[in-house]
Scaffold this motif. Structure first.
Motif, PDB file in Angstrom:
ATOM      1  N   TYR A 157      -4.378   8.748  -1.762  1.00 30.33           N
ATOM      2  CA  TYR A 157      -2.958   8.402  -1.552  1.00 30.33           C
ATOM      3  C   TYR A 157      -2.149   8.865  -2.764  1.00 30.33           C
ATOM      4  CZ  TYR A 157      -5.311   4.992   1.545  1.00 30.33           C
ATOM      5  OH  TYR A 157      -6.104   4.377   2.468  1.00 30.33           O
TER       6      TYR A 157
ATOM      7  N   GLU B 167     -10.124  -0.802  -2.533  1.00 32.13           N
ATOM      8  CA  GLU B 167      -9.061  -0.912  -1.529  1.00 32.13           C
ATOM      9  C   GLU B 167      -9.298  -2.123  -0.622  1.00 32.13           C
ATOM     10  OE1 GLU B 167      -8.880   2.621   0.832  1.00 32.13           O
ATOM     11  OE2 GLU B 167      -6.944   2.139   1.745  1.00 32.13           O
TER      12      GLU B 167
ATOM     13  N   PRO C 229      -0.866   4.865  -4.940  1.00 27.17           N
ATOM     14  CA  PRO C 229      -1.826   3.819  -4.537  1.00 27.17           C
ATOM     15  C   PRO C 229      -3.251   4.115  -4.990  1.00 27.17           C
ATOM     16  CG  PRO C 229      -0.327   4.316  -2.732  1.00 27.17           C
ATOM     17  CD  PRO C 229      -0.051   5.344  -3.798  1.00 27.17           C
TER      18      PRO C 229
ATOM     19  N   TYR D  60     -11.972  -0.540   7.461  1.00 26.74           N
ATOM     20  CA  TYR D  60     -10.522  -0.449   7.242  1.00 26.74           C
ATOM     21  C   TYR D  60      -9.817  -1.746   7.653  1.00 26.74           C
ATOM     22  CZ  TYR D  60      -6.741   2.971   6.405  1.00 26.74           C
ATOM     23  OH  TYR D  60      -5.683   3.683   5.906  1.00 26.74           O
TER      24      TYR D  60
ATOM     25  N   GLN E 178       7.765   0.813   6.846  1.00 25.83           N
ATOM     26  CA  GLN E 178       6.595  -0.055   6.623  1.00 25.83           C
ATOM     27  C   GLN E 178       7.106  -1.486   6.454  1.00 25.83           C
ATOM     28  OE1 GLN E 178       4.244   1.198   3.199  1.00 25.83           O
ATOM     29  NE2 GLN E 178       2.411   1.437   4.439  1.00 25.83           N
TER      30      GLN E 178
ATOM     31  N   GLY F   8       1.610  -1.282   8.473  1.00 29.75           N
ATOM     32  CA  GLY F   8       0.850  -1.363   7.225  1.00 29.75           C
ATOM     33  C   GLY F   8      -0.625  -1.653   7.479  1.00 29.75           C
TER      34      GLY F   8
HETATM   35  C1  GLC Z   1      -3.232   2.866   4.054  1.00 26.78           C
HETATM   36  C2  GLC Z   1      -2.872   1.417   4.354  1.00 26.78           C
HETATM   37  C3  GLC Z   1      -1.377   1.224   4.148  1.00 26.78           C
HETATM   38  C4  GLC Z   1      -1.025   1.630   2.726  1.00 26.78           C
HETATM   39  C5  GLC Z   1      -1.492   3.065   2.447  1.00 26.78           C
HETATM   40  C6  GLC Z   1      -1.355   3.465   0.979  1.00 26.78           C
HETATM   41  O1  GLC Z   1      -2.625   3.741   4.935  1.00 26.78           O
HETATM   42  O2  GLC Z   1      -3.232   1.074   5.638  1.00 26.78           O
HETATM   43  O3  GLC Z   1      -1.020  -0.106   4.377  1.00 26.78           O
HETATM   44  O4  GLC Z   1       0.325   1.503   2.504  1.00 26.78           O
HETATM   45  O5  GLC Z   1      -2.850   3.204   2.762  1.00 26.78           O
HETATM   46  O6  GLC Z   1      -2.092   2.593   0.178  1.00 26.78           O
END
Ligand code: GLC
Length: 444
Positions: free
Chosen positions: A32, A412, A27, A368, A109, A168
């Motif tokens: 991430y 993001e 991501p 967020y 998720q 999510g």
């Molecule tokens: C955050 C978001 C989640 C997403 C993750 C990776 O935790 O809240 O929805 O899947 O990041 O991008």
């Protein structure tokens, strides 16, 4: 619309290339680094426009993580010494159903996989599409069966979630309101009271790259960690978890996405000329009806619900609008939700759609899931608006989304009042869904 759509397209494509790890896309760099479930689904929806084989690989690599009981975990961890802490925090190997080849979390998720499978399938001519559907169908069916077997123990039609991350929408207000009002463990209350929480922040990885006021508070982070430890102590065994649990919420976002996913699973089964298992078909029907139990006539809105008490958690959030994506609510109720988006003081600021309405006490423009606009939820809402025939609204939201990302970059999330970027830069699902919005013809 963006000044130069082809420029935006090439910038978004470059983000996907940058985050490509061969068989899946991370991501975002640093923040991430692993493979996430609904992220890879959104990413495949973008990738299918340039490389349908790579889009298929993105989804197939999610299946590496599928548990033997059907669960798809929200994260598949990277191998390597560097990531051992992440893997050890979860210890998925404690559960006998966890896969042997990879380590994962013990939670799921939102079930976006069926949508992604169908979107990728739309790019394939018939014989290839049939092969593609045949390849993923068994895994999809076993995931949906797991959702009902484990997460709808009373057969009521709605599936429950056991950790805020399963929605999510990690720190979304209805869940955080429950946490702060009823469920905060004593040891965390004491840390808060003795003002020790800033020391906790020294150990956080997320706030090394993202400003603190754009992420979870320290207290909320500790609470997330505490729930994670409780789940781990019970080796992710749902019977032990439900025996005495903190969070058990039937989340509106999750269940709305499940309804749409079920529709797609039916489409896939029909294309393959196979019958769905009868118990699954029955559960799917129940979910559509049960969604209506989440409607509160007094405030004329849908809400998430406490699994045990059936109390509606009446704090609006982006999930309020997701029944549009589910697609099974009446046109009248859909119209009602559209009015909420039209209202400039509620879900309709300059850069919609905020993750919390701007007139809510929970609203913070850069915090967020407590205010910012996210591209994935916009994509879901655009899709729902189109299917209900609100083509002008869908087009307007598509244009404002593209303009926002064009101005600010593939971040993001975004401040819904100013369009300013927040969170991680070069975020994959923002890029992928921008590609999809640019490439998909509008019907106005
Ligand atoms: C955050 C978001 C989640 C997403 C993750 C990776 O935790 O809240 O929805 O899947 O990041 O991008």
């Amino acid at each position: 619309m963006p000044d130069d759509p082809s420029d935006l397209l090439s910038k978004a494509s470059a983000v996907l290339t940058m985050n490509d790890r061969g068989s899946y896309t991370q991501p975002a760099h640093n923040l991430y680094p692993h493979q996430w479930l609904w992220d890879s689904c959104f990413i495949a929806i973008g990738l299918r426009h340039s490389d349908v084989e790579r889009a298929k690989t993105e989804l197939l690599s999610l299946l590496r993580g599928q548990w033997h009981n059907g669960m798809l975990p929200n994260i598949i961890f990277r191998d390597g010494f560097q990531w051992r802490t992440d893997r050890n925090l979860w210890r998925s190997w404690l559960n006998p159903y966890a896969p042997n080849e990879v380590t994962t979390t013990g939670i799921t998720q939102p079930p976006m996989l069926a949508e992604a499978v169908v979107q990728v399938g739309a790019k394939l001519a018939w014989p290839e599409r049939r092969l593609w559907y045949g390849m993923v169908y068994p895994a999809l069916v076993s995931y949906h069966q797991w959702l009902y077997h484990e997460r709808d123990p009373h057969g009521e039609g709605l599936v429950l979630q056991i950790h805020p991350w399963e929605t999510g929408l990690d720190n979304t207000p209805p869940w955080m309101a429950e946490l702060h009002e009823h469920l905060m463990p004593l040891w965390i209350r004491l840390i808060d009271k003795w003002k020790l929480s800033s020391a906790i922040n020294l150990f956080r990885r997320d706030t090394k790259s993202i400003p603190m006021d754009q992420r979870f508070s320290a207290v909320e982070s500790l609470a997330m960690f505490d729930i994670q430890l409780r789940l781990r102590r019970k080796a992710y065994d749902i019977n032990r978890i439900l025996d005495h649990s903190l969070f058990t919420i039937e989340d509106l976002n999750f269940n709305s996405i499940l309804i749409r996913a079920n529709t797609h699973v039916r489409t896939i089964a029909k294309s393959l000329q196979v019958d769905l298992p009868a118990d699954l078909e029955q559960s799917m029907k129940k979910t559509e009806k049960a969604l209506e139990d989440l409607w509160d006539p007094a405030t004329a809105q849908y809400y998430s619900r406490d699994f045990i008490t059936h109390r509606l958690l009446k704090t609006p959030s982006i999930a309020t609008l997701l029944p549009l994506y589910a697609g099974t609510i009446s046109k009248e109720r859909a119209q009602h939700l559209v009015h909420l988006i039209e209202n400039n003081h509620h879900f309709g600021p300059a850069f919609p759609v905020p993750s919390v309405p701007i007139d809510s006490a929970w609203f913070h423009p850069k915090l967020y899931w407590q205010g910012p606009t996210w591209v994935n939820t916009n994509w879901l809402i655009i899709d729902g608006l189109k299917r209900y025939g609100f083509h002008e609204h869908a087009q307007a939201l598509k244009e404002s989304t593209l303009e926002m990302v064009d101005k600010a970059g593939c971040y993001e999330y975004f401040d819904p009042l100013t369009g300013e970027p927040a969170g991680a830069p070069n975020f994959s699902w923002t890029a992928a869904l921008v590609v999809d919005l640019l490439k998909t013809k509008s019907k106005t």
